[in-house]
Write a protein that holds these residues in place. Structure first.
Motif, PDB file in Angstrom:
ATOM      1  N   GLU A 334      41.702  35.024 -58.902  1.00 52.15           N
ATOM      2  CA  GLU A 334      42.862  34.818 -59.767  1.00 52.15           C
ATOM      3  C   GLU A 334      42.852  33.424 -60.396  1.00 52.15           C
ATOM      4  N   TYR A 335      41.974  32.551 -59.915  1.00 48.60           N
ATOM      5  CA  TYR A 335      41.838  31.206 -60.499  1.00 48.60           C
ATOM      6  C   TYR A 335      40.504  31.031 -61.212  1.00 48.60           C
ATOM      7  N   LEU A 336      39.430  31.516 -60.584  1.00 46.06           N
ATOM      8  CA  LEU A 336      38.104  31.498 -61.210  1.00 46.06           C
ATOM      9  C   LEU A 336      37.527  32.881 -60.969  1.00 46.06           C
ATOM     10  N   TYR A 337      37.425  33.674 -62.036  1.00 45.99           N
ATOM     11  CA  TYR A 337      37.214  35.101 -61.874  1.00 45.99           C
ATOM     12  C   TYR A 337      35.808  35.490 -61.457  1.00 45.99           C
ATOM     13  N   ASP A 338      34.827  34.838 -62.085  1.00 42.00           N
ATOM     14  CA  ASP A 338      33.451  35.304 -61.890  1.00 42.00           C
ATOM     15  C   ASP A 338      32.474  34.131 -61.829  1.00 42.00           C
ATOM     16  N   GLY A 339      31.198  34.469 -61.710  1.00 43.23           N
ATOM     17  CA  GLY A 339      30.165  33.451 -61.604  1.00 43.23           C
ATOM     18  C   GLY A 339      30.196  32.472 -62.774  1.00 43.23           C
ATOM     19  N   LYS A 340      30.435  32.989 -63.976  1.00 45.82           N
ATOM     20  CA  LYS A 340      30.459  32.104 -65.152  1.00 45.82           C
ATOM     21  C   LYS A 340      31.577  31.066 -65.032  1.00 45.82           C
ATOM     22  N   GLN A 341      32.759  31.512 -64.617  1.00 48.24           N
ATOM     23  CA  GLN A 341      33.888  30.581 -64.510  1.00 48.24           C
ATOM     24  C   GLN A 341      33.694  29.609 -63.353  1.00 48.24           C
ATOM     25  N   ILE A 342      33.137  30.087 -62.256  1.00 51.47           N
ATOM     26  CA  ILE A 342      32.895  29.218 -61.096  1.00 51.47           C
ATOM     27  C   ILE A 342      31.876  28.130 -61.467  1.00 51.47           C
ATOM     28  N   ILE A 343      30.816  28.531 -62.150  1.00 49.80           N
ATOM     29  CA  ILE A 343      29.756  27.579 -62.519  1.00 49.80           C
ATOM     30  C   ILE A 343      30.303  26.530 -63.483  1.00 49.80           C
ATOM     31  N   ARG A 344      31.033  26.978 -64.488  1.00 45.44           N
ATOM     32  CA  ARG A 344      31.616  26.037 -65.443  1.00 45.44           C
ATOM     33  C   ARG A 344      32.537  25.045 -64.724  1.00 45.44           C
ATOM     34  N   ALA A 345      33.406  25.566 -63.856  1.00 45.93           N
ATOM     35  CA  ALA A 345      34.368  24.707 -63.162  1.00 45.93           C
ATOM     36  C   ALA A 345      33.651  23.675 -62.291  1.00 45.93           C
ATOM     37  N   ALA A 346      32.586  24.098 -61.619  1.00 43.65           N
ATOM     38  CA  ALA A 346      31.853  23.167 -60.750  1.00 43.65           C
ATOM     39  C   ALA A 346      31.243  22.031 -61.571  1.00 43.65           C
ATOM     40  N   LEU A 347      30.688  22.363 -62.733  1.00 50.12           N
ATOM     41  CA  LEU A 347      30.074  21.332 -63.576  1.00 50.12           C
ATOM     42  C   LEU A 347      31.139  20.384 -64.133  1.00 50.12           C
ATOM     43  N   GLU A 348      32.303  20.932 -64.495  1.00 53.24           N
ATOM     44  CA  GLU A 348      33.421  20.089 -64.972  1.00 53.24           C
ATOM     45  C   GLU A 348      33.889  19.142 -63.858  1.00 53.24           C
ATOM     46  N   ASP A 349      34.086  19.714 -62.669  1.00 56.11           N
ATOM     47  CA  ASP A 349      34.611  18.908 -61.562  1.00 56.11           C
ATOM     48  C   ASP A 349      33.639  17.770 -61.234  1.00 56.11           C
ATOM     49  N   HIS A 350      32.359  18.102 -61.196  1.00 55.87           N
ATOM     50  CA  HIS A 350      31.351  17.084 -60.887  1.00 55.87           C
ATOM     51  C   HIS A 350      31.337  15.990 -61.950  1.00 55.87           C
ATOM     52  N   PHE A 351      31.360  16.393 -63.217  1.00 54.37           N
ATOM     53  CA  PHE A 351      31.347  15.422 -64.318  1.00 54.37           C
ATOM     54  C   PHE A 351      32.572  14.512 -64.267  1.00 54.37           C
ATOM     55  N   CYS A 352      33.768  15.117 -64.183  1.00 54.27           N
ATOM     56  CA  CYS A 352      35.000  14.310 -64.241  1.00 54.27           C
ATOM     57  C   CYS A 352      35.047  13.325 -63.073  1.00 54.27           C
ATOM     58  N   ALA A 353      34.668  13.800 -61.893  1.00 55.26           N
ATOM     59  CA  ALA A 353      34.704  12.923 -60.721  1.00 55.26           C
ATOM     60  C   ALA A 353      33.724  11.768 -60.881  1.00 55.26           C
TER      61      ALA A 353
END
Lengths: 460, 264
Positions: A334-353
């Motif tokens: 319900e927050y990150l639906y699939d592999g594509k959304q999970i992968i994108r979110a992980a790359l965003e989180d890593h970059f921003c941090a």
């Protein structure tokens, strides 16, 4: 203040800054659940145009969550460093993206501006960056931290060994820890998520881990990921606390949902510093974060989940952590639906941090009701490895039998180190070699049965 | 025949991990080929994951359930989530009754209604819901028990609206739990006294891990009947009931709901 953009003959308006940010965000189920996401692909791109034209300094005048209402906003505004910001002060968000990717933005320059970047600036620029952009810039940023070893060096990938057990059985945990150590895991931390979140249980688990660490003289740190108030009590009772753990989020109200405040974190930080257990350095905090935490606590203030997540890194950096990781796929579809959304979110989180100067790792993971599988985790670990991720989490066979989700296996992490030519933290690699587990010449963890090593005595 | 297959046939060399595997169900000591997992371990993991995913995505077999009910009355309802994909993205829709379905539930006056809901594992509901309902029916002969409600695309809170619509003072939600790699057929039971739409999770009591290798149906029935009688006596469920519970073995697996259980 309203923002607008005319895209191919159609005019789009966005009522305020947080709406503009949310509409510009790459699609994900959590923003749809919150009713914040763009209503069409064209509207999303129009929002990105408008965002790209925005002066970066806008975020210094306009807050997404009011200063008076939220202590994370106050932390961000009160600790912002104008001098560090000055090299990029005149840029727009779009100009900032171009600058980050340019040769002008070296490792040194990027480190020097970190204190002048707010989470909202990082989130804004990430929304107009493609996955490869996020990776390219992250890769240039070095955040080095130390406790009993050195985390974050160029060419290194550290790992958290996660030996969880559904009833916190000490021998069961020891067996999983042995498995991980034999596979060269655990340089970031040997960290247990306890099934029972209590002081007495935390004390028992820490004693077992600390005994093993001392017996084999392992240059790493151990942690029981219990609530910070439990860890404070464990320290009061003389427990073997290397790192203080806490889950954190990007708003005051979401942190209250976790039962923490900035004051409690400061108290725990100072208590752990006073123990002075680090041999190489004194980074004593370990935080976990993840997109969607604030929404699930109904504490997001109408801000999109990626931006709220970036604000958690401002909380993290205030306490000079050794380790931070996003638990990216744990929260569910319900927050990150699939592999594509999970992968994108992980790359965003890593970059921003990393842009904010935070030593970011990742639990590359998913639940069984998400549209993801181990192939998605293979993709994600390689992308994060290429992006210079600080550490990844490893679980026996990728199957966490306590938390019921899937992460990476020790085997996966060995494969990744080989693929990308990454090494463990140097002190830990030296220890593996002394224990006869590592062929340093070929950067290879040997395949040794437990009975043929000193470590085999660990489970007793 | 490959070297792998030769290696995996029984040999005289004892597997040093065999003793250690008695200590944990974790997948420890998996062999390496190069750095990678061996074929058997890769396929075993995929088989477990497939079973967990099938538990999420296989529709509840309503005909099989109603067939077992014989001539007993029952109601079938669905939530506002029209399909599984929407259900997974929109937990809010799974907590509300489809208006047309709500119209089929007649207002009555019941002590309790039992709901058999698919949740995140139809396998669990298919296996354990009816046996638990049958046991409870027999034990609650002095209660007015509403006809069984079978609910699809359902979250825990859907039971609140079902109870309100039917006029039941208590709801027992029997629902498939999020499957893990080792257990894909685990059912949870959530008891709520005087439920209403928007009822907080802190006012529920939960029995979890109900499956053949976890809490058995008879054991769950013992605990549930204790909770139901106490709830009637105290006129509440949730934290207040949990706090009133004696330190007996009868309740060792019951718990009140935490925030992180919201995905149910």
């Amino acid at each position: 203040m309203a923002y607008g953009c005319t895209l191919r003959g159609e005019h789009y308006t966005f009522g305020d800054l947080k709406t503009l940010m949310a509409k510009a965000s790459p699609a994900r189920s959590g923003d749809e659940l919150a009713g914040l996401s763009a209503s069409s692909d064209a509207q999303r791109i129009a929002a990105r145009y408008a965002l790209a034209d925005l002066p970066l300094s806008t975020f210094l005048h306009e807050t997404l969550i009011p200063y008076e209402a939220d202590d994370v906003t106050r932390l961000i505004m009160d600790t912002y460093d104008g001098q560090a910001f000055s090299p990029v002060a005149s840029l727009t968000v779009g100009g900032f993206r171009d600058w980050l990717l340019s040769d002008e933005a070296t490792s040194e320059t990027l480190s020097s501006i970190a204190a002048g970047i707010t989470p909202e600036m990082a989130a804004a620029v990430s929304k107009i960056m493609r996955n490869q952009d996020l990776m390219t810039v992250s890769r240039k940023i070095r955040v080095i931290t130390k406790f009993r070893n050195t985390i974050g060096l160029e060419g290194c990938l550290a790992t958290r060994l996660q030996p969880n057990h559904p009833t916190d059985d000490l021998k069961g945990i020891a067996a999983s820890t042995l498995d991980g150590l034999l596979r060269g895991m655990g340089d970031a931390v040997i960290g247990i998520n306890p099934a029972t979140d209590s002081v007495s249980n935390g004390l028992a688990l820490l004693e077992m881990l600390d005994h093993a660490r001392q017996r084999y003289d392992i240059p790493t740190q151990t942690c029981v990921l219990t609530h910070v108030t439990n860890t404070i009590e464990i320290m009061n009772r003389g427990g073997a606390v290397d790192l203080v753990f806490q889950s954190i989020a990007g708003t005051q109200k979401a942190n209250e949902g976790f039962g923490v405040s900035l004051g409690i974190l400061k108290e725990a930080y100072e208590a752990a510093l006073a123990l002075n257990r680090g041999t190489l350095g004194n980074n004593v905090m370990y935080f976990e974060t993840g997109q969607g935490a604030a929404l699930s606590a109904e504490a997001h203030h109408g801000v999109d989940q990626q931006t709220v997540e970036a604000r958690a890194y401002a909380v993290a950096r205030a306490y000079n952590p050794l380790l931070v990781n996003t638990v990216v796929g744990f929260i569910g579809p319900e927050y990150l639906y699939d592999g594509k959304q999970i992968i994108r979110a992980a790359l965003e989180d890593h970059f921003c941090a990393k842009l904010l100067g935070v030593p970011m790792g990742c639990d590359a993971c998913y639940t069984n009701h998400a549209e993801a599988d181990q192939d998605d985790m293979d993709n994600l670990m390689v992308l994060l490895g290429a992006a210079g991720i600080t550490f990844l989490i490893g679980v026996p066979g990728a199957d966490d039998i306590m938390l019921n989700y899937q992460s990476l296996s020790f085997h996966d992490l060995l494969s990744l180190r080989k693929l990308l030519n990454l090494k463990p933290a140097p002190e830990f690699a030296g220890w593996l070699e002394r224990m006869g587990l590592y062929d340093a010449r070929h950067d290879r963890v040997l395949d040794i049965p437990p009975g043929q090593t000193l470590l085999g005595q660990m489970v007793r | 025949m490959t070297d792998d297959r030769i290696a995996s046939t029984p040999s005289r060399i004892p597997d040093p991990w065999q003793d250690l595997r008695q200590l944990t169900r974790a997948r420890i000591g998996l062999g390496r080929t190069g750095n990678a997992l061996k074929t058997d371990d890769v396929l075993d993991f995929q088989a477990s994951h497939a079973q967990a995913r099938d538990a999420v995505h296989t529709p509840l077999n309503i005909e099989a359930l109603t067939g077992s009910l014989g001539n007993e009355p029952y109601y079938c309802v669905q939530s506002r989530a029209p399909d599984r994909s929407t259900y997974l993205r929109r937990p809010d829709l799974g907590r509300r009754l489809d208006p047309e379905a709500a119209a089929t539930l007649p207002k009555g006056d019941w002590n309790v209604v039992f709901v058999a809901a698919d949740g995140l594992s139809s396998f669990a509901t298919q296996q354990s819901a009816l046996p638990l309902f049958r046991t409870m029916q027999a034990w609650l002969s002095d209660w007015t028990v509403a006809p069984l409600v079978i609910a699809t695309q359902a979250r825990v809170a859907l039971g609140d609206e079902i109870a309100v619509t039917l006029g039941a003072r208590m709801v027992v939600m029997m629902i498939g739990e999020r499957p893990g790699l080792s257990v894909a057929d685990s059912m949870g039971v959530y008891l709520t006294y005087a439920p209403y739409v928007g009822c907080p999770d802190s006012s529920r009591n939960c029995l979890s891990n109900i499956h053949p290798h976890g809490m058995t149906v008879p054991a769950a029935a013992v605990k549930l009947s204790w909770l139901m009688r106490e709830a009637t006596h105290l006129k509440l469920t949730g934290v207040g009931l949990k706090d009133a519970a004696p330190e007996t073995a009868a309740l060792e697996n019951s718990k009140t709901l935490l925030e992180k259980d919201n995905d149910q």
